[in-house]
Design an enzyme around this catalytic site. Structure first.
Site, mmCIF file in Angstrom:
data_model
loop_
_atom_site.group_PDB
_atom_site.id
_atom_site.type_symbol
_atom_site.label_atom_id
_atom_site.label_comp_id
_atom_site.label_asym_id
_atom_site.label_seq_id
_atom_site.Cartn_x
_atom_site.Cartn_y
_atom_site.Cartn_z
ATOM 1 N N GLY A 126 38.204 43.262 52.954
ATOM 2 C CA GLY A 126 36.808 43.590 52.658
ATOM 3 C C GLY A 126 36.667 44.805 51.758
ATOM 4 O O GLY A 126 37.625 45.212 51.097
ATOM 5 N N ILE B 27 43.526 44.100 38.426
ATOM 6 C CA ILE B 27 42.304 44.417 37.688
ATOM 7 C C ILE B 27 42.078 45.930 37.777
ATOM 8 O O ILE B 27 42.198 46.524 38.855
ATOM 9 C CB ILE B 27 41.082 43.652 38.271
ATOM 10 C CG1 ILE B 27 41.368 42.148 38.312
ATOM 11 C CG2 ILE B 27 39.811 43.958 37.486
ATOM 12 C CD1 ILE B 27 41.580 41.481 36.975
ATOM 13 N N HIS C 77 39.297 41.774 43.893
ATOM 14 C CA HIS C 77 39.209 40.666 44.856
ATOM 15 C C HIS C 77 38.507 39.457 44.224
ATOM 16 O O HIS C 77 38.925 38.317 44.400
ATOM 17 C CB HIS C 77 38.403 41.093 46.091
ATOM 18 C CG HIS C 77 38.996 42.203 46.895
ATOM 19 N ND1 HIS C 77 38.435 43.454 46.968
ATOM 20 C CD2 HIS C 77 40.103 42.246 47.687
ATOM 21 C CE1 HIS C 77 39.160 44.226 47.763
ATOM 22 N NE2 HIS C 77 40.176 43.516 48.214
ATOM 23 N N SER D 211 40.639 49.417 43.935
ATOM 24 C CA SER D 211 41.112 49.433 45.321
ATOM 25 C C SER D 211 39.945 49.790 46.222
ATOM 26 O O SER D 211 39.093 50.612 45.847
ATOM 27 C CB SER D 211 42.215 50.489 45.472
ATOM 28 O OG SER D 211 42.431 50.770 46.843
HETATM 29 P P1 AMP Z 1 43.057 44.103 50.342
HETATM 30 O O1 AMP Z 1 41.629 43.831 50.683
HETATM 31 O O2 AMP Z 1 43.307 45.453 49.778
HETATM 32 O O3 AMP Z 1 44.001 43.728 51.476
HETATM 33 O O4 AMP Z 1 43.418 43.107 49.153
HETATM 34 C C1 AMP Z 1 43.220 41.721 49.277
HETATM 35 C C2 AMP Z 1 43.896 41.038 48.122
HETATM 36 O O5 AMP Z 1 43.315 41.478 46.900
HETATM 37 C C3 AMP Z 1 45.388 41.363 48.031
HETATM 38 O O6 AMP Z 1 46.108 40.193 47.660
HETATM 39 C C4 AMP Z 1 45.442 42.401 46.949
HETATM 40 O O7 AMP Z 1 46.674 42.460 46.268
HETATM 41 C C5 AMP Z 1 44.330 41.926 46.030
HETATM 42 N N1 AMP Z 1 43.851 43.036 45.209
HETATM 43 C C6 AMP Z 1 43.502 44.275 45.628
HETATM 44 N N2 AMP Z 1 43.180 45.057 44.574
HETATM 45 C C7 AMP Z 1 43.340 44.301 43.457
HETATM 46 C C8 AMP Z 1 43.177 44.528 42.063
HETATM 47 N N3 AMP Z 1 42.795 45.712 41.601
HETATM 48 N N4 AMP Z 1 43.434 43.518 41.212
HETATM 49 C C9 AMP Z 1 43.843 42.302 41.681
HETATM 50 N N5 AMP Z 1 44.020 42.019 42.977
HETATM 51 C C10 AMP Z 1 43.768 42.997 43.864
#
Ligand code: AMP
Length: 280
Positions: free
Chosen positions: A31, A176, A37, A185
């Site tokens: 989230g 991204i 995302h 992030s």
């Molecule tokens: P998280 O919510 O941080 O657990 O991320 C969920 C998914 O989104 C994971 O597969 C991450 O690697 C991906 N993700 C997070 N930040 C980015 C980004 N800046 N660009 C591409 N994918 C991302």
């Protein structure tokens, strides 16, 4: 767009879809969604009939209680973004729904987790392995989408899929970034203005190191000067800066063929720990 909080509810919805031969794409997230995302959601909506995005802050993968407590939770905004992006269903379970009891299973990814994130965050990849396995079983996706932003997580999940014969295709999507280079992030929301202004140095230092390595500078020297670069900015506390083989994740002393090398970094900005990487 449907929002499910129970496994049963989601499962019966998906069973209906499968009866109609629909293909399912899954995007596991914690989230506090951003355009990184959403890029995974976009990839899934292009390739599948149904896109399921899970939103679950998984306590099992946090080894730092403060990080878990302060992790941003913005479900309403997340759902609005997902609906705009054409997501079919959101799965946002409670901790109790996902973990009736603390799992007794322990997953050890061996050398893949003895470095970098695994070394700095003991138990992290066990928690990731368990929650992702559960999501794969609950959703039975045809494709699952992960970001290269979490490079080590991608390797771990590739191993999980191979070892446990999950019948799905893993799709890895590029990182991204904000206009200034900072990798998007959820944790960026926790940065104050000063920290946010400094944060793009992470990518600047990564990119600089990549260029130097590509011009045949010695790996050790490049790591040393990147560490000094972080050290010269007082707000940063560097956790690791590693040049690794992209498959094994083990440190290398020489650069291999194009596409086989990665530079991975983790650094604290105040209390917030950020990670990034480049593959080259
Ligand atoms: P998280 O919510 O941080 O657990 O991320 C969920 C998914 O989104 C994971 O597969 C991450 O690697 C991906 N993700 C997070 N930040 C980015 C980004 N800046 N660009 C591409 N994918 C991302």
């Amino acid at each position: 767009m449907e929002v499910f909080t129970s496994i049963k509810g989601l499962r019966s919805f998906l069973d209906q879809q499968l009866l109609q031969q629909k293909t399912i794409g899954l995007i596991p997230t914690m989230g506090a969604l951003h355009d990184g995302h959403i890029s995974l959601v976009d990839a899934s909506t292009k390739e599948n009939d149904i896109t399921v995005c899970s939103v679950f802050v998984n306590p099992a993968q946090f080894n730092n209680p403060e990080d878990l407590l302060k992790y941003p939770r913005t479900l309403e905004e997340d759902c609005a973004m997902l609906e705009r992006a054409g997501c079919t269903a959101v799965f946002a379970p409670s901790v109790e729904e996902m973990y009736l009891e603390k799992p007794s299973l322990v997953i050890n990814f061996g050398s893949l987790e003895s470095v970098m994130e695994g070394a700095s965050r003991p138990g992290h990849f066990n928690g990731v392995g368990i929650v992702v396995s559960k999501l794969f079983h609950i959703v039975s996706p045809h494709r699952a989408y992960f970001g290269q932003k979490d490079l080590q997580q991608v390797s771990i999940i590739q191993q999980l899929v191979a070892d446990l014969a999950f019948n799905l295709e893993l799709i890895v999507c590029p990182t991204i970034r904000e206009r200034d280079g900072l990798a998007m992030s959820s944790r960026n929301r926790r940065l104050n203005d000063t920290e946010r202004a400094i944060a793009p140095h992470i990518y600047r230092i990564l990119d600089d190191a990549k260029k130097r390595l590509l011009s045949a500078e010695d790996v050790k020297t490049v790591i040393q000067s990147a560490s000094e670069d972080f050290g010269s900015i007082k707000e940063f506390t560097l956790d690791y800066f590693e040049v690794v083989n992209v498959k094994t994740l083990q440190p290398v002393s020489t650069i291999g063929a194009p596409g086989t090398n990665a530079i991975c970094v983790a650094a604290f900005l105040g209390p917030v720990r950020l990670i990034d990487n480049v593959v080259f």
